[in-house]
Design a protein around this motif. Structure first.
Motif, PDB file in Angstrom:
ATOM      1  N   ALA A  21     -38.749 -30.119  27.066  1.00 26.78           N
ATOM      2  CA  ALA A  21     -39.045 -28.716  26.769  1.00 26.78           C
ATOM      3  C   ALA A  21     -37.796 -27.981  26.290  1.00 26.78           C
ATOM      4  O   ALA A  21     -37.866 -27.181  25.341  1.00 26.78           O
ATOM      5  N   ALA A  22     -36.656 -28.247  26.914  1.00 26.00           N
ATOM      6  CA  ALA A  22     -35.407 -27.605  26.483  1.00 26.00           C
ATOM      7  C   ALA A  22     -35.045 -28.029  25.070  1.00 26.00           C
ATOM      8  O   ALA A  22     -34.625 -27.205  24.253  1.00 26.00           O
ATOM      9  N   GLY A  23     -35.224 -29.304  24.757  1.00 24.57           N
ATOM     10  CA  GLY A  23     -34.937 -29.795  23.412  1.00 24.57           C
ATOM     11  C   GLY A  23     -35.854 -29.184  22.372  1.00 24.57           C
ATOM     12  O   GLY A  23     -35.405 -28.769  21.294  1.00 24.57           O
ATOM     13  N   VAL A  24     -37.135 -29.086  22.686  1.00 24.71           N
ATOM     14  CA  VAL A  24     -38.097 -28.506  21.747  1.00 24.71           C
ATOM     15  C   VAL A  24     -37.786 -27.035  21.500  1.00 24.71           C
ATOM     16  O   VAL A  24     -37.767 -26.566  20.350  1.00 24.71           O
ATOM     17  N   LEU A  25     -37.540 -26.282  22.563  1.00 24.83           N
ATOM     18  CA  LEU A  25     -37.212 -24.861  22.393  1.00 24.83           C
ATOM     19  C   LEU A  25     -35.924 -24.670  21.600  1.00 24.83           C
ATOM     20  O   LEU A  25     -35.828 -23.757  20.770  1.00 24.83           O
ATOM     21  N   THR A  26     -34.951 -25.513  21.828  1.00 24.94           N
ATOM     22  CA  THR A  26     -33.687 -25.405  21.100  1.00 24.94           C
ATOM     23  C   THR A  26     -33.880 -25.714  19.618  1.00 24.94           C
ATOM     24  O   THR A  26     -33.362 -24.996  18.749  1.00 24.94           O
ATOM     25  N   VAL A  27     -34.641 -26.746  19.306  1.00 26.73           N
ATOM     26  CA  VAL A  27     -34.898 -27.091  17.901  1.00 26.73           C
ATOM     27  C   VAL A  27     -35.679 -25.978  17.207  1.00 26.73           C
ATOM     28  O   VAL A  27     -35.354 -25.598  16.074  1.00 26.73           O
ATOM     29  N   ILE A  28     -36.688 -25.429  17.888  1.00 27.23           N
ATOM     30  CA  ILE A  28     -37.451 -24.324  17.303  1.00 27.23           C
ATOM     31  C   ILE A  28     -36.554 -23.106  17.100  1.00 27.23           C
ATOM     32  O   ILE A  28     -36.658 -22.402  16.092  1.00 27.23           O
ATOM     33  N   GLY A  29     -35.650 -22.860  18.035  1.00 20.49           N
ATOM     34  CA  GLY A  29     -34.711 -21.748  17.902  1.00 20.49           C
ATOM     35  C   GLY A  29     -33.794 -21.919  16.702  1.00 20.49           C
ATOM     36  O   GLY A  29     -33.563 -20.970  15.941  1.00 20.49           O
ATOM     37  N   PHE A  30     -33.279 -23.126  16.523  1.00 22.03           N
ATOM     38  CA  PHE A  30     -32.437 -23.381  15.351  1.00 22.03           C
ATOM     39  C   PHE A  30     -33.227 -23.237  14.054  1.00 22.03           C
ATOM     40  O   PHE A  30     -32.729 -22.704  13.068  1.00 22.03           O
ATOM     41  N   ALA A  31     -34.474 -23.706  14.064  1.00 24.21           N
ATOM     42  CA  ALA A  31     -35.318 -23.582  12.870  1.00 24.21           C
ATOM     43  C   ALA A  31     -35.588 -22.115  12.539  1.00 24.21           C
ATOM     44  O   ALA A  31     -35.566 -21.724  11.366  1.00 24.21           O
ATOM     45  N   ALA A  32     -35.830 -21.302  13.566  1.00 28.50           N
ATOM     46  CA  ALA A  32     -36.060 -19.877  13.333  1.00 28.50           C
ATOM     47  C   ALA A  32     -34.798 -19.199  12.802  1.00 28.50           C
ATOM     48  O   ALA A  32     -34.868 -18.346  11.906  1.00 28.50           O
ATOM     49  N   GLU A  33     -33.652 -19.572  13.326  1.00 27.73           N
ATOM     50  CA  GLU A  33     -32.390 -19.000  12.828  1.00 27.73           C
ATOM     51  C   GLU A  33     -32.132 -19.412  11.377  1.00 27.73           C
ATOM     52  O   GLU A  33     -31.679 -18.620  10.567  1.00 27.73           O
ATOM     53  N   ALA A  52     -34.628 -13.877  13.461  1.00 22.97           N
ATOM     54  CA  ALA A  52     -33.366 -13.976  14.197  1.00 22.97           C
ATOM     55  C   ALA A  52     -33.574 -13.651  15.674  1.00 22.97           C
ATOM     56  O   ALA A  52     -33.037 -14.330  16.556  1.00 22.97           O
ATOM     57  N   ALA A  53     -34.376 -12.639  15.956  1.00 18.29           N
ATOM     58  CA  ALA A  53     -34.648 -12.271  17.348  1.00 18.29           C
ATOM     59  C   ALA A  53     -35.419 -13.372  18.059  1.00 18.29           C
ATOM     60  O   ALA A  53     -35.089 -13.745  19.196  1.00 18.29           O
ATOM     61  N   ILE A  54     -36.430 -13.916  17.395  1.00 22.03           N
ATOM     62  CA  ILE A  54     -37.203 -15.009  17.989  1.00 22.03           C
ATOM     63  C   ILE A  54     -36.312 -16.232  18.202  1.00 22.03           C
ATOM     64  O   ILE A  54     -36.383 -16.897  19.232  1.00 22.03           O
ATOM     65  N   GLY A  55     -35.454 -16.520  17.220  1.00 19.92           N
ATOM     66  CA  GLY A  55     -34.537 -17.650  17.349  1.00 19.92           C
ATOM     67  C   GLY A  55     -33.586 -17.491  18.519  1.00 19.92           C
ATOM     68  O   GLY A  55     -33.331 -18.447  19.264  1.00 19.92           O
ATOM     69  N   CYS A  56     -33.071 -16.273  18.709  1.00 22.79           N
ATOM     70  CA  CYS A  56     -32.171 -16.020  19.843  1.00 22.79           C
ATOM     71  C   CYS A  56     -32.876 -16.238  21.175  1.00 22.79           C
ATOM     72  O   CYS A  56     -32.315 -16.840  22.095  1.00 22.79           O
ATOM     73  N   VAL A  57     -34.100 -15.755  21.277  1.00 28.55           N
ATOM     74  CA  VAL A  57     -34.859 -15.928  22.522  1.00 28.55           C
ATOM     75  C   VAL A  57     -35.122 -17.413  22.787  1.00 28.55           C
ATOM     76  O   VAL A  57     -34.970 -17.895  23.915  1.00 28.55           O
ATOM     77  N   MET A  58     -35.521 -18.133  21.742  1.00 26.70           N
ATOM     78  CA  MET A  58     -35.794 -19.562  21.906  1.00 26.70           C
ATOM     79  C   MET A  58     -34.527 -20.331  22.280  1.00 26.70           C
ATOM     80  O   MET A  58     -34.571 -21.222  23.144  1.00 26.70           O
ATOM     81  N   LEU A  59     -33.421 -20.020  21.634  1.00 28.07           N
ATOM     82  CA  LEU A  59     -32.172 -20.700  21.957  1.00 28.07           C
ATOM     83  C   LEU A  59     -31.735 -20.394  23.385  1.00 28.07           C
ATOM     84  O   LEU A  59     -31.283 -21.280  24.116  1.00 28.07           O
ATOM     85  N   TYR A  60     -31.877 -19.146  23.787  1.00 26.02           N
ATOM     86  CA  TYR A  60     -31.526 -18.763  25.156  1.00 26.02           C
ATOM     87  C   TYR A  60     -32.389 -19.520  26.161  1.00 26.02           C
ATOM     88  O   TYR A  60     -31.889 -20.067  27.144  1.00 26.02           O
ATOM     89  N   ALA A  61     -33.693 -19.548  25.895  1.00 26.76           N
ATOM     90  CA  ALA A  61     -34.615 -20.225  26.808  1.00 26.76           C
ATOM     91  C   ALA A  61     -34.345 -21.727  26.854  1.00 26.76           C
ATOM     92  O   ALA A  61     -34.368 -22.331  27.927  1.00 26.76           O
ATOM     93  N   GLY A  62     -34.073 -22.331  25.693  1.00 26.94           N
ATOM     94  CA  GLY A  62     -33.855 -23.770  25.647  1.00 26.94           C
ATOM     95  C   GLY A  62     -32.526 -24.204  26.217  1.00 26.94           C
ATOM     96  O   GLY A  62     -32.455 -25.115  27.041  1.00 26.94           O
ATOM     97  N   VAL A  63     -31.471 -23.536  25.792  1.00 31.38           N
ATOM     98  CA  VAL A  63     -30.128 -23.961  26.195  1.00 31.38           C
ATOM     99  C   VAL A  63     -29.794 -23.492  27.606  1.00 31.38           C
ATOM    100  O   VAL A  63     -29.381 -24.288  28.453  1.00 31.38           O
TER     101      VAL A  63
END
Length: 80
Positions: A21-33, A52-63
């Protein structure tokens, strides 16, 4: 002796699920950024800022949320 494998699986399965789940959220966050940067380049700033806002939230949640607080805490037995 026979209960060692189920106990091991009981510990490893949540760890594997959190790791995936952390990997998926991080990849989605990078894709959104990345998509945000593409939209900035085309001049669509509203869409770019939303991505950018969605990407930040996803990266925060994943990482941090899952990767640091759940995966590393379980893997190394860190108390929170």
């Amino acid at each position: 002796m026979g209960t060692a494998i189920p106990e091991l699986l009981a510990e490893l399965l949540p760890l594997a699920a959190y790791t995936i789940a952390a990997g998926v959220l991080t990849v989605i966050g990078f894709a959104a950024e990345y998509a945000s940067m593409q939209h900035i380049g085309t001049g669509e700033t509203t869409v770019a800022f939303w991505l950018a806002a969605i990407g930040c939230v996803m990266l925060y949640a994943g990482v941090y949320g899952l990767g640091y607080q759940k995966v590393l805490a379980r893997a190394f037995g860190i108390e929170q």
